[in-house]
Scaffold this motif. Structure first.
Motif, short mmCIF file in Angstrom:
data_model
loop_
_atom_site.label_atom_id
_atom_site.label_comp_id
_atom_site.label_asym_id
_atom_site.label_seq_id
_atom_site.Cartn_x
_atom_site.Cartn_y
_atom_site.Cartn_z
N GLN A 295 0.75 -1.27 0.31
CA GLN A 295 0.15 -0.08 -0.06
C GLN A 295 0.70 1.12 0.05
OE1 GLN A 295 -3.24 -0.39 2.86
NE2 GLN A 295 -2.25 -1.94 3.44
N GLY A 296 2.14 1.12 -0.21
CA GLY A 296 3.13 2.22 -0.09
C GLY A 296 4.05 2.20 -1.36
N ALA B 223 3.63 -0.16 -3.93
CA ALA B 223 2.29 0.34 -4.80
C ALA B 223 2.79 1.44 -5.97
CB ALA B 223 1.12 0.72 -4.00
N GLY B 224 3.26 2.47 -5.37
CA GLY B 224 3.70 3.60 -6.34
C GLY B 224 4.56 3.13 -7.50
N TYR C 164 -1.02 9.66 -7.72
CA TYR C 164 -0.79 8.33 -7.13
C TYR C 164 0.53 8.16 -7.01
CZ TYR C 164 -1.74 3.57 -5.80
OH TYR C 164 -1.64 2.28 -4.97
N HIS D 8 2.94 8.06 -3.33
CA HIS D 8 3.17 6.46 -2.92
C HIS D 8 4.87 6.45 -2.89
CE1 HIS D 8 -0.91 5.86 -2.91
NE2 HIS D 8 -0.65 4.95 -2.22
N LYS D 9 5.46 6.84 -3.91
CA LYS D 9 6.84 6.74 -4.19
C LYS D 9 7.82 7.78 -3.49
CE LYS D 9 9.16 5.69 -8.02
NZ LYS D 9 9.41 5.69 -9.35
N LEU E 174 5.10 9.58 0.50
CA LEU E 174 5.01 8.46 1.63
C LEU E 174 6.26 8.25 2.59
CD1 LEU E 174 2.67 5.37 0.88
CD2 LEU E 174 2.90 6.64 3.26
N ARG F 156 3.36 14.88 3.86
CA ARG F 156 2.76 14.50 2.50
C ARG F 156 2.83 15.72 1.58
NH1 ARG F 156 -2.85 12.35 3.41
NH2 ARG F 156 -1.92 10.58 4.74
#
Lengths: 208, 208
Positions: free
Chosen positions: B63-64, B67-68, B88, B92-93, B96, B124
Motif C-alpha cells: 500500500q506504499g 504500490a507507487g 498516486y 506513494h513513491k 510516503l 505528505r
C-alpha cells in the motif's frame, strides 16, 4: 524455476508477472511480515514484540537468509565447495528460518532467555537436519518415491553431504543433529515438548 | 540507470554486482531498517516502537512505495496518464517516505495522536511539493542550472504536472501544497516548528 516446476506446469512469479513485479512483490512481502506482526500481535507485552523484530530482521538480512543466498550464488558452478561452505548455506538459507520461527514463538510465549536459546538450537539442528536428509534422499530414492526428480543433485553437479562425506557419514550427521535437537527439549514439560520431539524424528525418518 | 548517471560515471548496484546481488541487497536493507530500529532505539517506550513498525511496514509495502513503483511500471510508455495517476505515483513513491519519516519522529518524540496526524499531512504535502517542483524545474531551467539534464521529462515522454496542467497551474498547486504544509504547524511551538516552515519554503523556492 527448476525443471520439476516446469514439468508440473507450476509457474513462478517472475515468469508470470516479470522480474520487476516479482522483485517488488518480494519487497512488499518483507515489509508486510513486519507490519503484520506490529498490527496483529495481541496479548503480548510490547518489549517482546520489539525483540522479535530484532530477531526477524537479523534472520532475513545480511547476516541471515540473504547471506546464505549470496554465498549460494557465489559458489554456484564452483567445483570446490567444502563442508564448511555447504553448512553455511544450509544454516543461513534454511535453518535460520526454522530457528527464527521457533525463537519468535518462544519469545511471544513468554519463555525465559534460557528457554529461548534452547528453542533456537533445537530449530537450528532440525532445520539443518532437513537439508542433510534432502541430500540423502536425492541420492538414494527413486523419482517416484520422492515425488520429484531423484539424483538431480548429482546431475547438476550440486555439492551435497553424501558427495562430500559419503552416505554412511551423512546418516551419522543426520542422527547426531536429531539427538542434539531433542536434547534441547529435556528440561521442558514432556507433554508440551512431545510435538517437537516428533517433528525432529519425522524430519530424520522421512522417506520423501 | 539513467543517462545522467551514465554521463557522470556513476554506476548503480545492479550494473556493478549483477541483478541477483542487487535484489538481495534491497531485501537485506529492508530487513536491516527494521532490525536497526528494534536494536538501536533507546529511551522510547516499546509500544511506540511497535507503532512505528506498523507505519514503516505500511509505507514500504503493497500500500506504499511498492504500490507507487508498480503503478509507475504499469504506466511507463502509456500516453494517457492522468493527474490522478500521476499524483498516486508521487504520493506513494516519494511523499510516503517523507510522511513516514515525519510520523515516526512524531511517534518516537511522544506526540499526541493529533500532533502525529498533523506531521503526517505536513510531510505528505511537502513530499508531493518536491515532485511538483521537480517537474516545473525540468521544464523551465537549463541543464547547467539544474546540474542534470533539463527537459528530460519532455524528451522521454514522461507525464508531468506542467504537461498535464501547464506551468501556471502547476505553480499554483505547488504554492497550495506549501500553504497546506505550513498550516499543519500552526499549533506547534513556533520556535520548534521553524525548521519545518523553512523546509517547506525551501522545497517551494529551490532553483535546482
Amino acid at each position: 524455476m527448476d525443471n520439476d516446476d516446469l514439468r508440473r506446469g507450476k509457474l513462478t512469479t517472475h515468469k508470470v508477472y516479470g522480474e520487476s513485479i516479482a522483485v517488488l512483490a518480494g519487497d512488499a512481502l518483507i515489509a508486510l511480515a513486519f507490519e503484520h506482526i506490529a498490527n496483529a500481535t495481541v496479548g503480548v507485552t510490547p518489549d517482546r514484540i520489539v525483540r522479535i523484530f530484532s530477531e526477524l530482521g537479523k534472520a532475513i538480512g545480511s547476516q541471515g537468509a540473504v547471506a546464505g543466498q549470496v554465498m549460494d550464488l557465489l559458489l554456484t558452478g564452483s567445483s570446490d565447495v567444502g563442508l564448511e561452505q555447504l553448512e553455511y548455506i544450509h544454516l543461513h538459507k534454511t535453518a535460520l528460518l526454522a530457528e527464527v520461527s521457533a525463537v519468535m514463538g518462544a519469545i511471544l510465549g513468554g519463555g525465559s532467555d534460557e528457554e529461548i536459546e534452547k528453542m533456537r538450537i533445537y530449530a537450528r539442528c532440525t532445520g539443518l537436519l532437513f537439508q542433510v536428509l534432502d541430500d540423502i534422499l536425492d541420492a538414494t530414492k527413486s523419482s517416484e518415491q520422492l515425488g520429484k526428480t531423484a539424483g538431480k543433485d548429482l546431475m547438476t553437479g550440486k555439492t551435497t553431504y553424501p558427495k562430500l562425506l559419503g552416505l554412511e557419514k551423512s546418516r551419522e550427521i543426520a542422527e547426531k543433529l536429531n539427538r542434539e535437537a531433542k536434547e534441547q527439549l529435556s528440561d521442558f514439560d514432556p507433554e508440551k515438548a512431545a510435538p517437537l520431539v516428533s517433528l525432529a524424528d519425522y524430519v530424520l525418518n522421512r522417506q520423501n
